[in-house]
Motif scaffolding. Structure first.
Motif, PDB file in Angstrom:
ATOM      1  N   ARG A 232     -53.014 -19.124 -39.479  1.00 60.07           N
ATOM      2  CA  ARG A 232     -53.869 -20.206 -39.965  1.00 60.07           C
ATOM      3  C   ARG A 232     -53.608 -21.490 -39.183  1.00 60.07           C
ATOM      4  O   ARG A 232     -54.545 -22.221 -38.840  1.00 60.07           O
ATOM      5  CB  ARG A 232     -53.620 -20.431 -41.461  1.00 60.07           C
ATOM      6  N   GLN A 233     -52.344 -21.748 -38.886  1.00 61.21           N
ATOM      7  CA  GLN A 233     -52.021 -22.933 -38.087  1.00 61.21           C
ATOM      8  C   GLN A 233     -52.594 -22.820 -36.676  1.00 61.21           C
ATOM      9  O   GLN A 233     -52.914 -23.825 -36.046  1.00 61.21           O
ATOM     10  CB  GLN A 233     -50.496 -23.118 -38.031  1.00 61.21           C
ATOM     11  N   GLN A 234     -52.712 -21.584 -36.203  1.00 60.58           N
ATOM     12  CA  GLN A 234     -53.264 -21.360 -34.864  1.00 60.58           C
ATOM     13  C   GLN A 234     -54.796 -21.280 -34.883  1.00 60.58           C
ATOM     14  O   GLN A 234     -55.410 -21.038 -33.847  1.00 60.58           O
ATOM     15  CB  GLN A 234     -52.697 -20.044 -34.301  1.00 60.58           C
ATOM     16  N   HIS A 235     -55.381 -21.458 -36.066  1.00 59.52           N
ATOM     17  CA  HIS A 235     -56.838 -21.401 -36.255  1.00 59.52           C
ATOM     18  C   HIS A 235     -57.408 -20.011 -35.951  1.00 59.52           C
ATOM     19  O   HIS A 235     -58.581 -19.881 -35.616  1.00 59.52           O
ATOM     20  CB  HIS A 235     -57.546 -22.464 -35.392  1.00 59.52           C
ATOM     21  N   ARG A 236     -56.592 -18.994 -36.108  1.00 60.36           N
ATOM     22  CA  ARG A 236     -57.058 -17.605 -35.972  1.00 60.36           C
ATOM     23  C   ARG A 236     -57.297 -17.083 -37.389  1.00 60.36           C
ATOM     24  O   ARG A 236     -56.517 -16.310 -37.944  1.00 60.36           O
ATOM     25  CB  ARG A 236     -56.019 -16.789 -35.209  1.00 60.36           C
ATOM     26  N   LEU A 237     -58.369 -17.592 -37.986  1.00 62.19           N
ATOM     27  CA  LEU A 237     -58.557 -17.435 -39.429  1.00 62.19           C
ATOM     28  C   LEU A 237     -58.875 -16.014 -39.850  1.00 62.19           C
ATOM     29  O   LEU A 237     -58.501 -15.596 -40.956  1.00 62.19           O
ATOM     30  CB  LEU A 237     -59.655 -18.394 -39.906  1.00 62.19           C
ATOM     31  N   ASP A 266     -53.252 -19.186 -51.154  1.00 64.99           N
ATOM     32  CA  ASP A 266     -53.346 -19.319 -49.695  1.00 64.99           C
ATOM     33  C   ASP A 266     -54.533 -18.528 -49.156  1.00 64.99           C
ATOM     34  O   ASP A 266     -55.242 -18.979 -48.243  1.00 64.99           O
ATOM     35  CB  ASP A 266     -52.051 -18.835 -49.044  1.00 64.99           C
ATOM     36  N   LEU A 267     -54.760 -17.331 -49.704  1.00 65.89           N
ATOM     37  CA  LEU A 267     -55.898 -16.517 -49.265  1.00 65.89           C
ATOM     38  C   LEU A 267     -57.209 -17.230 -49.582  1.00 65.89           C
ATOM     39  O   LEU A 267     -58.142 -17.229 -48.757  1.00 65.89           O
ATOM     40  CB  LEU A 267     -55.852 -15.146 -49.945  1.00 65.89           C
ATOM     41  N   GLU A 272     -61.945 -20.216 -47.722  1.00 69.75           N
ATOM     42  CA  GLU A 272     -62.735 -21.457 -47.750  1.00 69.75           C
ATOM     43  C   GLU A 272     -62.928 -21.981 -46.333  1.00 69.75           C
ATOM     44  O   GLU A 272     -64.033 -22.395 -45.953  1.00 69.75           O
ATOM     45  CB  GLU A 272     -62.040 -22.498 -48.613  1.00 69.75           C
ATOM     46  N   ALA A 273     -61.856 -21.966 -45.527  1.00 75.67           N
ATOM     47  CA  ALA A 273     -61.966 -22.441 -44.145  1.00 75.67           C
ATOM     48  C   ALA A 273     -62.895 -21.566 -43.318  1.00 75.67           C
ATOM     49  O   ALA A 273     -63.503 -22.027 -42.351  1.00 75.67           O
ATOM     50  CB  ALA A 273     -60.571 -22.480 -43.510  1.00 75.67           C
ATOM     51  N   LEU A 274     -63.019 -20.293 -43.691  1.00 78.94           N
ATOM     52  CA  LEU A 274     -63.910 -19.369 -42.987  1.00 78.94           C
ATOM     53  C   LEU A 274     -65.336 -19.412 -43.509  1.00 78.94           C
ATOM     54  O   LEU A 274     -66.185 -18.658 -43.032  1.00 78.94           O
ATOM     55  CB  LEU A 274     -63.377 -17.932 -43.132  1.00 78.94           C
ATOM     56  N   ALA A 275     -65.591 -20.269 -44.518  1.00 77.26           N
ATOM     57  CA  ALA A 275     -66.901 -20.300 -45.174  1.00 77.26           C
ATOM     58  C   ALA A 275     -67.249 -18.917 -45.740  1.00 77.26           C
ATOM     59  O   ALA A 275     -68.356 -18.407 -45.574  1.00 77.26           O
ATOM     60  CB  ALA A 275     -67.985 -20.779 -44.209  1.00 77.26           C
ATOM     61  N   ASP A 276     -66.270 -18.329 -46.408  1.00 81.24           N
ATOM     62  CA  ASP A 276     -66.419 -17.008 -47.028  1.00 81.24           C
ATOM     63  C   ASP A 276     -66.326 -17.182 -48.534  1.00 81.24           C
ATOM     64  O   ASP A 276     -65.262 -16.967 -49.133  1.00 81.24           O
ATOM     65  CB  ASP A 276     -65.320 -16.071 -46.507  1.00 81.24           C
TER      66      ASP A 276
END
Length: 500
Positions: A232-237, A266-267, A272-276
């Motif tokens: 997640r920190q690497q933006h590999r969502l 966390d999941l 949410e960051a993936l717009a899922d």
């Protein structure tokens, strides 16, 4: 799951270790059956060859994980009382104090929890016992990791740094095995927390590989969580979502509510960051489910209740130690007839003076002779032990449960928090239903029909002799009316409305 735990092997009986092994492997049905054998034998009975406080606290942790909360609290209180808290010393004491801290953390009594874990580390250092020290370091490290999650961002780094040092020391102390794997997974999470993501990923991958080979669900869960945090920190969502899902699945397999709550949140954040929104909603539902499990457990007793119970257990043990053996039924572990006759007068007086209605519940196992004749007397003994277990489960700790004679049991209800004018019939029906719904196949197979109970109930104020006679008449009516039923004494003296 592989268990290579020299400290546990040295201080915990093999049967207890087997229950924990089954729990850690996610085999809860087998763990439940094995724990039931411990309870049937008397969960607080510990051979002199073992450290009593360590065994009792360990059994409390098993009971807690199996959701037997009242049993867990009673064992925890007794184990805590057994421990010399003023001058604890030795590896067993360090292990016991550490487990006490872990359980207090689990039930939300966090004030003294971390202090106990830190104390256990100091005790373990004084013993030069590396296995004990590694255990205690891991527990304190895990507590600090999950404590960090509750703190503001600017305060988390200090907790993660402390956890890193604890886990790193534990990892260096132990040989390959479960303790080292757990230390590695915890260390990886602490490394992420202090900003060393590369080292965290390297350690987490190594821990994950070892955990998979050993069927170690706890370590697998934490290691996957660490990798999800790194991704997640690497933006590999996308990868982060997959790893977080694996972590949560493993946590749910071993029913670790603290892990479940953290990982599901966390999941949800990753989704949410993936717009899922679908994935986010599913993760939040799992958060709610884990929270509900935790809340249900907490309702059974908080830290303050535990403190009160500990004091009560200590006072009770001092008062009853000299006569305990003579007042116990050796088969079921319940109070025997002599114990009931000695204790009942004071209990009845105290109940009446407090403005509560005392009830006597008299029950008899239906067709018990058929069980002995068809399945054999050993099976009949197990039936009586199972009935005793169900009585303990359905009654409160302050109620007096007695094996009167043969297949007859007596429950004197004096501690109900329900409306005492209705407690007798309510508890009696609960007992009848519990026996009727119990799965007897492991005990009896299909040799004979499942046992039921007939119950007679009577209320005071009265002495034990009058209450028993009235309940016996009601029991006779229940037998005559077809068995597997509850009958209430109808005499005016038994009408709760006349006792006001």
């Amino acid at each position: 799951m592989q268990h290579d735990d020299p400290l546990m092997a040295g201080h915990i009986p093999a049967q207890d270790r087997e229950v924990r092994s089954l729990l850690d492997s996610g085999r809860f049905a087998e763990a439940e059956a094995a724990f039931a054998e411990l309870i049937a034998a008397g969960a607080n009975r510990v051979s002199e060859q073992w450290n009593r406080s360590a065994v009792l606290v360990h059994r409390a942790s098993l009971a807690w994980r199996l959701k037997h909360i009242p049993i867990a609290l009673e064992l925890l209180a007794e184990g805590w009382t057994e421990l010399d808290v003023d001058r604890p010393e030795g590896a067993a004491a360090a292990h016991t104090v550490s487990m006490l801290g872990y359980l207090l953390e689990t039930i939300g009594h966090r004030g003294p929890a971390l202090e106990m874990m830190a104390l256990s580390v100091q005790l373990a250092r004084d013993t030069d016992d590396s296995a004990a020290l590694a255990h205690c370091l891991n527990r304190e490290g895990n507590a600090r990791i999950f404590r960090a999650a509750t703190l503001p961002l600017e305060e988390r780094g200090a907790q993660f740094a402390l956890a890193r040092d604890l886990f790193d020391e534990s990892r260096m102390l132990t040989k390959p095995g479960q303790v080292k794997r757990s230390a590695m997974a915890g260390l990886a999470r602490a490394l992420v927390g202090v900003g060393d993501a590369d080292a965290a990923e390297r350690v987490a991958q190594e821990a994950l590989a070892l955990a998979r080979a050993a069927d170690d669900w706890f370590t697998s869960s934490v290691a996957n969580w660490v990798l999800a945090v790194v991704r997640r920190q690497q933006h590999r969502l996308e990868e982060a979502r997959t790893l977080a899902s694996r972590a949560l699945d493993a946590a749910e397999t071993i029913r670790d509510t603290m892990l479940m709550m953290q990982f599901s949140l966390d999941l949800a954040g990753i989704c949410e960051a993936l717009a899922d929104p679908v994935g986010e909603a599913a993760a939040l539902r799992r958060t709610v489910s884990a929270s509900r499990l935790a809340v249900d457990a907490l309702r059974e007793g908080l830290g303050q209740a535990l403190e009160q119970r500990r004091v009560a257990v200590q006072a009770q043990r001092m008062a009853l130690a000299a006569r305990e053996a003579a007042l116990r039924d050796p088969l079921t572990g319940l109070t025997n007839r002599l114990g009931l006759e000695r204790r009942a007068p004071l209990l009845l007086e105290q109940t009446a003076s407090a403005g509560r209605v005392p009830w006597l519940v008299l029950l008899d196992v239906d067709w018990f002779k058929d069980v002995n004749d068809r399945a054999g007397h050993p099976a009949g003994d197990v039936v009586l032990q199972e009935v005793a277990h169900l009585l303990r489960r359905e009654c409160r700790a302050d109620d007096l449960i007695c094996r009167w004679a043969g297949d007859e049991f007596v429950v004197l209800l004096v501690g109900s928090s329900e409306d005492s004018r209705e407690a007798g019939p309510v508890v009696a029906e609960r007992i009848r239903a519990a026996v009727d719904d119990h799965d007897w196949r492991l005990v009896l197979g299909r040799i004979t029909k499942p046992p039921t109970v007939s119950i007679g109930v009577a209320a005071g104020p009265a002495n034990l002799e009058h209450l028993f006679a009235a309940a016996d008449i009601a029991l006779y009516r229940a037998k005559r009316a077809g068995r597997n039923r509850v009958e209430i004494d109808e005499s005016p003296a038994s009408d709760p409305s006349t006792t006001a």
